[in-house]
Design an enzyme around this catalytic site. Structure first.
Site, PDB file in Angstrom:
ATOM      1  N   GLY A 286      35.126  62.846  86.184  1.00 49.86           N
ATOM      2  CA  GLY A 286      35.444  63.175  87.582  1.00 49.86           C
ATOM      3  C   GLY A 286      36.176  64.511  87.720  1.00 49.86           C
ATOM      4  O   GLY A 286      36.080  65.151  88.773  1.00 49.86           O
TER       5      GLY A 286
ATOM      6  N   ALA B 237      37.899  60.258  86.385  1.00 50.52           N
ATOM      7  CA  ALA B 237      38.298  59.157  87.268  1.00 50.52           C
ATOM      8  C   ALA B 237      39.218  58.245  86.464  1.00 50.52           C
ATOM      9  O   ALA B 237      39.174  58.241  85.231  1.00 50.52           O
ATOM     10  CB  ALA B 237      37.064  58.394  87.717  1.00 50.52           C
TER      11      ALA B 237
ATOM     12  N   GLU C   1      33.524  66.981  87.746  1.00 49.35           N
ATOM     13  CA  GLU C   1      32.796  66.791  89.012  1.00 49.35           C
ATOM     14  C   GLU C   1      33.598  67.341  90.197  1.00 49.35           C
ATOM     15  O   GLU C   1      33.037  67.920  91.120  1.00 49.35           O
ATOM     16  CB  GLU C   1      32.476  65.303  89.192  1.00 49.35           C
ATOM     17  CG  GLU C   1      31.455  64.821  88.167  1.00 49.35           C
ATOM     18  CD  GLU C   1      31.370  63.304  88.082  1.00 49.35           C
ATOM     19  OE1 GLU C   1      32.381  62.663  87.742  1.00 49.35           O
ATOM     20  OE2 GLU C   1      30.290  62.756  88.344  1.00 49.35           O
TER      21      GLU C   1
ATOM     22  N   GLU D   1      31.248  60.157  80.313  1.00 42.34           N
ATOM     23  CA  GLU D   1      31.128  58.777  80.791  1.00 42.34           C
ATOM     24  C   GLU D   1      30.247  57.920  79.897  1.00 42.34           C
ATOM     25  O   GLU D   1      30.455  56.711  79.794  1.00 42.34           O
ATOM     26  CB  GLU D   1      30.561  58.757  82.224  1.00 42.34           C
ATOM     27  CG  GLU D   1      31.521  59.263  83.294  1.00 42.34           C
ATOM     28  CD  GLU D   1      31.470  60.766  83.521  1.00 42.34           C
ATOM     29  OE1 GLU D   1      30.896  61.488  82.669  1.00 42.34           O
ATOM     30  OE2 GLU D   1      31.999  61.217  84.546  1.00 42.34           O
TER      31      GLU D   1
HETATM   32  N1  CAA Z   1      41.890  57.461  83.254  1.00 45.15           N
HETATM   33  C1  CAA Z   1      43.090  56.853  83.113  1.00 45.15           C
HETATM   34  N2  CAA Z   1      44.029  57.291  82.257  1.00 45.15           N
HETATM   35  C2  CAA Z   1      43.741  58.377  81.524  1.00 45.15           C
HETATM   36  C3  CAA Z   1      42.517  59.062  81.630  1.00 45.15           C
HETATM   37  C4  CAA Z   1      41.563  58.575  82.547  1.00 45.15           C
HETATM   38  N3  CAA Z   1      40.382  59.182  82.764  1.00 45.15           N
HETATM   39  N4  CAA Z   1      42.524  60.098  80.759  1.00 45.15           N
HETATM   40  C5  CAA Z   1      43.722  60.064  80.139  1.00 45.15           C
HETATM   41  N5  CAA Z   1      44.458  59.040  80.596  1.00 45.15           N
HETATM   42  C6  CAA Z   1      45.811  58.633  80.182  1.00 45.15           C
HETATM   43  C7  CAA Z   1      45.803  57.983  78.810  1.00 45.15           C
HETATM   44  O1  CAA Z   1      45.439  56.628  78.920  1.00 45.15           O
HETATM   45  C8  CAA Z   1      47.221  58.188  78.376  1.00 45.15           C
HETATM   46  O2  CAA Z   1      48.045  57.256  79.028  1.00 45.15           O
HETATM   47  P1  CAA Z   1      49.055  56.324  78.164  1.00 45.15           P
HETATM   48  O3  CAA Z   1      50.025  57.326  77.572  1.00 45.15           O
HETATM   49  O4  CAA Z   1      49.655  55.433  79.193  1.00 45.15           O
HETATM   50  O5  CAA Z   1      48.236  55.658  77.133  1.00 45.15           O
HETATM   51  C9  CAA Z   1      47.567  59.558  78.971  1.00 45.15           C
HETATM   52  O6  CAA Z   1      46.628  59.788  79.997  1.00 45.15           O
HETATM   53  C10 CAA Z   1      47.427  60.694  77.951  1.00 45.15           C
HETATM   54  O7  CAA Z   1      46.143  60.617  77.384  1.00 45.15           O
HETATM   55  P2  CAA Z   1      45.878  60.561  75.793  1.00 45.15           P
HETATM   56  O8  CAA Z   1      47.031  59.937  75.083  1.00 45.15           O
HETATM   57  O9  CAA Z   1      44.529  59.933  75.574  1.00 45.15           O
HETATM   58  O10 CAA Z   1      45.844  62.137  75.463  1.00 45.15           O
HETATM   59  P3  CAA Z   1      45.056  62.860  74.295  1.00 45.15           P
HETATM   60  O11 CAA Z   1      45.545  64.269  74.292  1.00 45.15           O
HETATM   61  O12 CAA Z   1      45.123  62.067  73.028  1.00 45.15           O
HETATM   62  O13 CAA Z   1      43.496  62.828  74.743  1.00 45.15           O
HETATM   63  C11 CAA Z   1      41.681  63.091  76.316  1.00 45.15           C
HETATM   64  C12 CAA Z   1      43.109  63.518  75.886  1.00 45.15           C
HETATM   65  C13 CAA Z   1      40.657  63.530  75.245  1.00 45.15           C
HETATM   66  C14 CAA Z   1      41.368  63.764  77.633  1.00 45.15           C
HETATM   67  C15 CAA Z   1      41.634  61.533  76.446  1.00 45.15           C
HETATM   68  O14 CAA Z   1      42.743  61.123  77.259  1.00 45.15           O
HETATM   69  C16 CAA Z   1      40.392  61.006  77.084  1.00 45.15           C
HETATM   70  O15 CAA Z   1      39.373  60.907  76.408  1.00 45.15           O
HETATM   71  N6  CAA Z   1      40.444  60.626  78.371  1.00 45.15           N
HETATM   72  C17 CAA Z   1      39.333  60.016  79.072  1.00 45.15           C
HETATM   73  C18 CAA Z   1      38.255  61.062  79.399  1.00 45.15           C
HETATM   74  C19 CAA Z   1      37.078  60.377  80.094  1.00 45.15           C
HETATM   75  O16 CAA Z   1      36.417  59.524  79.529  1.00 45.15           O
HETATM   76  N7  CAA Z   1      36.844  60.746  81.353  1.00 45.15           N
HETATM   77  C20 CAA Z   1      35.808  60.159  82.163  1.00 45.15           C
HETATM   78  C21 CAA Z   1      36.371  59.065  83.001  1.00 45.15           C
HETATM   79  S1  CAA Z   1      35.136  58.123  83.866  1.00 45.15           S
HETATM   80  C22 CAA Z   1      34.703  59.100  85.189  1.00 45.15           C
HETATM   81  O17 CAA Z   1      35.237  60.165  85.390  1.00 45.15           O
HETATM   82  C23 CAA Z   1      33.611  58.546  86.049  1.00 45.15           C
HETATM   83  C24 CAA Z   1      33.095  59.523  87.066  1.00 45.15           C
HETATM   84  O18 CAA Z   1      32.081  60.126  86.896  1.00 45.15           O
HETATM   85  C25 CAA Z   1      33.806  59.734  88.302  1.00 45.15           C
END
Ligand code: CAA
Length: 258
Positions: free
Chosen positions: A109, A66, A112, A132
């Site tokens: 998400g 998400a 999911e 999360e």
């Molecule tokens: N939401 C918003 N933006 C996101 C995102 C997310 N879930 N995941 C990645 N992005 C964005 C980053 O912020 C980045 O944007 P900017 O260039 O503007 O900073 C862009 O995508 C590229 O990401 P990274 O630079 O972080 O890429 P990476 O290769 O270094 O890392 C990754 C990749 C390990 C997937 C890392 O992006 C990450 O950890 N993302 C979040 C994963 C996460 O925590 N997901 C759970 C979200 S909460 C949820 O999903 C709740 C639910 O149950 C519904």
């Protein structure tokens, strides 16, 4: 055809394709993605010319979760009152079989969303997880419930409590993924699987999917009752007559989806 902001859609034969398309955010699922995917899947589901749907992302990410930036500033009251992820329920309720073709990250998400699909095909590059907990929250699009049902309580707890990711092979061993495919071949394999499904009777596919859903949603006795009714109901379809006649006549069936 409707224009969507965050996804690409395409129809190839009897297969409807939905490609998540927010490359700068690793396909993070914001409200617009939810609206687009739900609308596109609903339109495919209402079209009897479509017998299977494929949902996919990019090579790097199916979806990284998400959209954290969209959620960050919200209050609990807003999340509840807006029913922030509520519309995903309409995607999960689509009657047409849905295949998730996952390459790269399927996190939070994203994992999911894959689990709302009927079949998960994974590129060998795929990574699944519910991270999360590292954000100070828990899965909110069905992760705690569907993951337990998919992989059992202990593997689910390992993922949800530690936030660690599973490789494609680990996810296959855990039962989340049915086939692991070299990344370069993922979409071709998804197309083959989707075409094979879409060639079947749509009425029988709807019944099969509903019965499979009943298995995870109800008791064994209720599920068996549902299956018996659905099985019997199919004997009033043209496709049952055609399928069984084709078997007897040693020819491929020509289903009319009636
Ligand atoms: N939401 C918003 N933006 C996101 C995102 C997310 N879930 N995941 C990645 N992005 C964005 C980053 O912020 C980045 O944007 P900017 O260039 O503007 O900073 C862009 O995508 C590229 O990401 P990274 O630079 O972080 O890429 P990476 O290769 O270094 O890392 C990754 C990749 C390990 C997937 C890392 O992006 C990450 O950890 N993302 C979040 C994963 C996460 O925590 N997901 C759970 C979200 S909460 C949820 O999903 C709740 C639910 O149950 C519904």
């Amino acid at each position: 055809m409707t224009d969507y902001e965050t996804i690409l859609i395409e129809t190839r034969g009897r297969v409807g394709w939905i490609t998540l398309n927010r490359p700068d955010a690793l396909n993070a699922l914001n409200s617009q993605v939810m609206r687009d995917v739900v609308a596109a899947a609903g339109a495919f589901d209402a079209d009897p010319a479509i017998g299977a749907i494929v949902v996919t992302g990019s090579e790097r990410a199916f979806a990284a979760g998400a959209d954290i930036k969209e959620m960050e500033g919200k209050s609990g009251r807003e999340m509840l009152m807006d029913d922030h992820f509520g519309a995903w329920g309409r995607f999960a309720a689509v009657r047409t079989p849905v295949i998730a073709a996952v390459s790269g990250y399927a996190l939070g998400g994203g994992c999911e969303l894959a689990m709302m699909c009927d079949i998960i095909l994974a590129a060998d590059s795929a990574r699944f997880g519910q991270p999360e907990i590292t954000l100070g929250v828990i899965p909110g699009m069905g992760g705690t419930q569907r993951l337990v049902r998919a992989v059992g309580p202990y593997v689910a707890a390992d993922l949800v409590l530690t936030g660690r990711l599973l490789s494609a092979d680990e996810a296959a061993r855990a039962g989340l993924v049915s086939r692991v495919i070299p990344a370069a071949d993922l979409l071709a394999e998804a197309e083959k699987v989707a075409e094979a499904i879409a060639a079947k009777s749509l009425v029988a596919l709807f019944a099969a999917k509903a019965a499979l859903d009943a298995a995870v949603e109800t008791t064994l006795a209720e599920g068996l009752r549902f299956e018996r009714q659905a099985f019997a109901g199919l004997f009033d379809t043209d496709d049952q007559k055609e399928g069984m006649a084709a078997f007897r006549e040693k020819r491929p069936p020509e289903f009319t989806h009636r």
